[in-house]
Write a protein that holds these residues in place. Structure first.
Motif, PDB file in Angstrom:
ATOM      1  N   TRP A 286      -7.522  -7.409  -0.801  1.00  0.00           N
ATOM      2  CA  TRP A 286      -6.725  -6.693  -1.872  1.00  0.00           C
ATOM      3  C   TRP A 286      -5.253  -7.437  -2.146  1.00  0.00           C
TER       4      TRP A 286
ATOM      5  N   ASP B  94       4.232  -0.855  -6.423  1.00  0.00           N
ATOM      6  CA  ASP B  94       5.356  -0.269  -5.445  1.00  0.00           C
ATOM      7  C   ASP B  94       5.113   1.230  -5.166  1.00  0.00           C
ATOM      8  N   GLY B  95       4.796   1.550  -4.155  1.00  0.00           N
ATOM      9  CA  GLY B  95       4.449   2.964  -3.667  1.00  0.00           C
ATOM     10  C   GLY B  95       5.372   4.161  -4.092  1.00  0.00           C
TER      11      GLY B  95
ATOM     12  N   LEU C  51     -10.211   2.321  -7.300  1.00  0.00           N
ATOM     13  CA  LEU C  51      -9.677   1.388  -6.341  1.00  0.00           C
ATOM     14  C   LEU C  51      -8.881   2.058  -5.357  1.00  0.00           C
ATOM     15  N   SER C  52      -8.107   3.125  -5.677  1.00  0.00           N
ATOM     16  CA  SER C  52      -6.985   3.857  -5.063  1.00  0.00           C
ATOM     17  C   SER C  52      -7.819   4.557  -3.680  1.00  0.00           C
TER      18      SER C  52
ATOM     19  N   ALA D 179      -9.542   3.525  -1.714  1.00  0.00           N
ATOM     20  CA  ALA D 179      -9.398   2.700  -0.505  1.00  0.00           C
ATOM     21  C   ALA D 179      -8.624   3.190   0.483  1.00  0.00           C
TER      22      ALA D 179
ATOM     23  N   LEU E 254      -8.999   4.691   3.934  1.00  0.00           N
ATOM     24  CA  LEU E 254      -8.871   3.816   5.116  1.00  0.00           C
ATOM     25  C   LEU E 254      -7.442   3.566   5.599  1.00  0.00           C
ATOM     26  N   GLY E 255      -7.317   3.291   6.767  1.00  0.00           N
ATOM     27  CA  GLY E 255      -6.006   2.925   7.474  1.00  0.00           C
ATOM     28  C   GLY E 255      -4.742   3.783   7.357  1.00  0.00           C
TER      29      GLY E 255
ATOM     30  N   ARG F 203       6.056  -2.018   8.815  1.00  0.00           N
ATOM     31  CA  ARG F 203       5.534  -2.979   7.713  1.00  0.00           C
ATOM     32  C   ARG F 203       6.040  -2.331   6.422  1.00  0.00           C
TER      33      ARG F 203
ATOM     34  N   TRP G   6       6.738   3.489   5.193  1.00  0.00           N
ATOM     35  CA  TRP G   6       6.163   4.855   5.352  1.00  0.00           C
ATOM     36  C   TRP G   6       5.476   4.971   6.634  1.00  0.00           C
TER      37      TRP G   6
ATOM     38  N   LEU H  17       1.648   8.669  -1.069  1.00  0.00           N
ATOM     39  CA  LEU H  17       2.907   7.926  -1.514  1.00  0.00           C
ATOM     40  C   LEU H  17       3.008   8.655  -2.755  1.00  0.00           C
TER      41      LEU H  17
ATOM     42  N   THR I  43       2.884   7.151  -5.803  1.00  0.00           N
ATOM     43  CA  THR I  43       1.948   6.508  -6.271  1.00  0.00           C
ATOM     44  C   THR I  43       0.547   7.180  -6.339  1.00  0.00           C
TER      45      THR I  43
ATOM     46  N   LEU J 285     -12.452  -7.163  -8.440  1.00  0.00           N
ATOM     47  CA  LEU J 285     -11.067  -7.518  -7.785  1.00  0.00           C
ATOM     48  C   LEU J 285     -10.910  -8.914  -7.129  1.00  0.00           C
TER      49      LEU J 285
HETATM   50 FE1  DDH Z   1      -2.768   0.220  -0.511  1.00  0.00          FE
HETATM   51  N1  DDH Z   1      -1.192   0.444   0.727  1.00  0.00           N
HETATM   52  N2  DDH Z   1      -1.848   0.721  -2.113  1.00  0.00           N
HETATM   53  N3  DDH Z   1      -4.333  -0.112  -1.495  1.00  0.00           N
HETATM   54  N4  DDH Z   1      -3.953   0.005   1.305  1.00  0.00           N
HETATM   55  C1  DDH Z   1      -1.098   0.698   2.048  1.00  0.00           C
HETATM   56  C2  DDH Z   1      -2.129   0.379   2.959  1.00  0.00           C
HETATM   57  C3  DDH Z   1      -3.551   0.154   2.754  1.00  0.00           C
HETATM   58  C4  DDH Z   1      -0.470   0.752  -2.123  1.00  0.00           C
HETATM   59  C5  DDH Z   1       0.601   0.789  -1.076  1.00  0.00           C
HETATM   60  C6  DDH Z   1       0.262   0.757   0.370  1.00  0.00           C
HETATM   61  C7  DDH Z   1      -4.328  -0.131  -3.018  1.00  0.00           C
HETATM   62  C8  DDH Z   1      -3.447   0.393  -3.840  1.00  0.00           C
HETATM   63  C9  DDH Z   1      -2.429   0.801  -3.330  1.00  0.00           C
HETATM   64  C10 DDH Z   1      -5.284  -0.378   1.315  1.00  0.00           C
HETATM   65  C11 DDH Z   1      -5.927  -0.651   0.331  1.00  0.00           C
HETATM   66  C12 DDH Z   1      -5.712  -0.563  -0.996  1.00  0.00           C
HETATM   67  C13 DDH Z   1       0.324   0.625   2.639  1.00  0.00           C
HETATM   68  C14 DDH Z   1       1.022   0.766   3.901  1.00  0.00           C
HETATM   69  C15 DDH Z   1       1.204   0.690   1.178  1.00  0.00           C
HETATM   70  C16 DDH Z   1       2.637   0.967   1.189  1.00  0.00           C
HETATM   71  C17 DDH Z   1       1.159  -0.455   4.404  1.00  0.00           C
HETATM   72  C18 DDH Z   1       1.614  -0.428   5.975  1.00  0.00           C
HETATM   73  O1  DDH Z   1       2.768   0.003   6.158  1.00  0.00           O
HETATM   74  O2  DDH Z   1       1.043  -0.999   6.853  1.00  0.00           O
HETATM   75  C19 DDH Z   1       0.101   1.271  -3.487  1.00  0.00           C
HETATM   76  C20 DDH Z   1       1.498   1.361  -3.891  1.00  0.00           C
HETATM   77  C21 DDH Z   1      -1.085   1.131  -4.244  1.00  0.00           C
HETATM   78  C22 DDH Z   1      -1.333   1.463  -5.584  1.00  0.00           C
HETATM   79  O3  DDH Z   1      -0.157   1.854  -6.308  1.00  0.00           O
HETATM   80  C23 DDH Z   1      -2.437   1.568  -6.295  1.00  0.00           C
HETATM   81  C24 DDH Z   1      -5.750  -0.460  -3.161  1.00  0.00           C
HETATM   82  C25 DDH Z   1      -6.147  -0.550  -4.643  1.00  0.00           C
HETATM   83  C26 DDH Z   1      -6.615  -0.992  -2.327  1.00  0.00           C
HETATM   84  C27 DDH Z   1      -7.767  -1.490  -2.079  1.00  0.00           C
HETATM   85  O4  DDH Z   1      -8.238  -1.943  -1.071  1.00  0.00           O
HETATM   86  C28 DDH Z   1      -8.579  -1.706  -3.281  1.00  0.00           C
HETATM   87  C29 DDH Z   1      -5.572  -0.032   2.784  1.00  0.00           C
HETATM   88  C30 DDH Z   1      -7.009  -0.544   3.315  1.00  0.00           C
HETATM   89  C31 DDH Z   1      -4.439   0.162   3.447  1.00  0.00           C
HETATM   90  C32 DDH Z   1      -4.311   0.332   4.897  1.00  0.00           C
HETATM   91  C33 DDH Z   1      -4.017  -0.816   5.796  1.00  0.00           C
HETATM   92  C34 DDH Z   1      -3.703  -0.719   7.283  1.00  0.00           C
HETATM   93  O5  DDH Z   1      -3.116  -1.789   7.907  1.00  0.00           O
HETATM   94  O6  DDH Z   1      -4.159   0.299   7.834  1.00  0.00           O
END
Ligand code: DDH
Length: 281
Positions: A46, A142-143, A167-168, A170, A173-174, A180, A183, A228, A230, A265
């Motif tokens: 992503w 930015d969250g 997409l959000s 996702a 997961l995680g 990092r 949060w 978050l 967001t 994407l």
């Molecule tokens: Fe995300 N994301 N993301 N995200 N994201 C974080 C973790 C993961 C935002 C912020 C964060 C998407 C959209 C947004 C994944 C997939 C996707 C983290 C934490 C933050 C902060 C990172 C950390 O501390 O390790 C924000 C803001 C948005 C938004 O505004 C839309 C999208 C579109 C995707 C996608 O894949 C399509 C995933 C999976 C994780 C988990 C990662 C992990 O290591 O566990």
């Protein structure tokens, strides 16, 4: 006619199924996070892709520029070296695949392996050289911010409100990692299973602002799950909310819409040999 034995080496057989199998083999590890590298691989795919700017046709997964400074040091990409390092032995073994194809394929394979929909994926990305430039910082969301920011970021890539919400999802997961992003905690109780749980949590749980000295986030009554700012925006904004409700109620439509949006994407800005040729289903 007999052909003389050629000394020109044969081009490598591009066996993407073997690469897929190697990625699947690398996913599970008991002592990492919740037991799987899947989520961080999805985040790598992503973030490699989400730097795309439609107006200038720059950024995106093509090039795999996150190998280089300054992109690998962007705050938004903190922690993604874990995913890149995990894939390095696979890149060595299948040296014919580009990083750009490998990183995006790994995201697709991870989603499928964690129970998600089939993500249409096709090869064709090339790797840029270090001096060919990275996209500028600040292209990923930015969250901390609100609905206008979400729209600015995702409209710039060419997505609409429905795709932003899909997409959000996702975030089923995680988790967030203090070291990092600042949060903490996962969004759902099953962070290694791809499902519509992100939407059911948003719809059904009670979210209040967490009282702590860290960055602003929301928590459920148990304090174990998070959202978050967001994420909360998706139920506060009247145009986003109907999609949250739809995906919470209908996992099948979420899977279908997510697969389409995530596949697109991963292809933003990629100059495929045969433009317009639909990705394999
Ligand atoms: Fe995300 N994301 N993301 N995200 N994201 C974080 C973790 C993961 C935002 C912020 C964060 C998407 C959209 C947004 C994944 C997939 C996707 C983290 C934490 C933050 C902060 C990172 C950390 O501390 O390790 C924000 C803001 C948005 C938004 O505004 C839309 C999208 C579109 C995707 C996608 O894949 C399509 C995933 C999976 C994780 C988990 C990662 C992990 O290591 O566990």
């Amino acid at each position: 006619l007999f052909q003389k034995e050629s000394h020109i080496p044969l081009p490598p057989k591009k066996d993407y199924d073997k690469v897929r199998a190697a990625i699947e083999d690398a996913l599970d590890k008991d002592d990492y996070d919740d037991g799987s590298y899947g989520p961080v691989l999805v985040r790598l795919a992503w973030h490699a892709s989400g730097s795309y700017d439609k107006a200038s046709n720059t950024g995106g997964s093509n090039g795999a520029t996150m190998r280089f400074d300054p992109e690998r040091k962007f705050g938004a990409n903190a922690g993604l070296e874990v995913a890149r390092d995990l894939l390095e032995p696979i890149k060595k073994k299948f040296d014919w695949i580009t990083y750009a194809d490998l990183w995006t394929l790994a995201g697709a394979v991870a989603i499928e392996a964690m129970g998600g929909p089939t993500i249409p994926w096709r090869p064709g990305r090339s790797d840029k050289l270090e001096n060919e430039g990275c996209p500028p910082d600040g292209r990923l969301p930015d969250g901390d911010k609100g609905a206008p920011h979400l729209r600015d970021i995702f409209y710039r890539m060419g997505f609409n409100d429905q795709e932003i919400v899909a997409l959000s999802g996702a975030h089923a997961l995680g988790r967030c990692h203090a070291d990092r992003s600042g949060w903490i905690n996962p969004w759902t109780n099953a962070p290694t299973t791809f499902s519509n749980a992100y939407f059911t949590e948003l719809r059904d749980n009670k979210w209040t602002k967490k009282k702590w000295s860290g960055p602003p986030q929301y928590e459920d009554p148990t304090g174990t799950l998070m959202m978050l700012p967001t994420d909360m925006v998706l139920i506060w904004d009247k145009k986003f909310k109907p999609y949250v409700m739809k995906y919470a109620q209908d996992e099948e439509s979420f899977f279908k819409d997510f697969a389409a949006a995530f596949s697109r994407l991963l292809e933003l800005g990629v100059p495929f040999d045969e433009p317009g040729k639909p990705a394999p289903a």
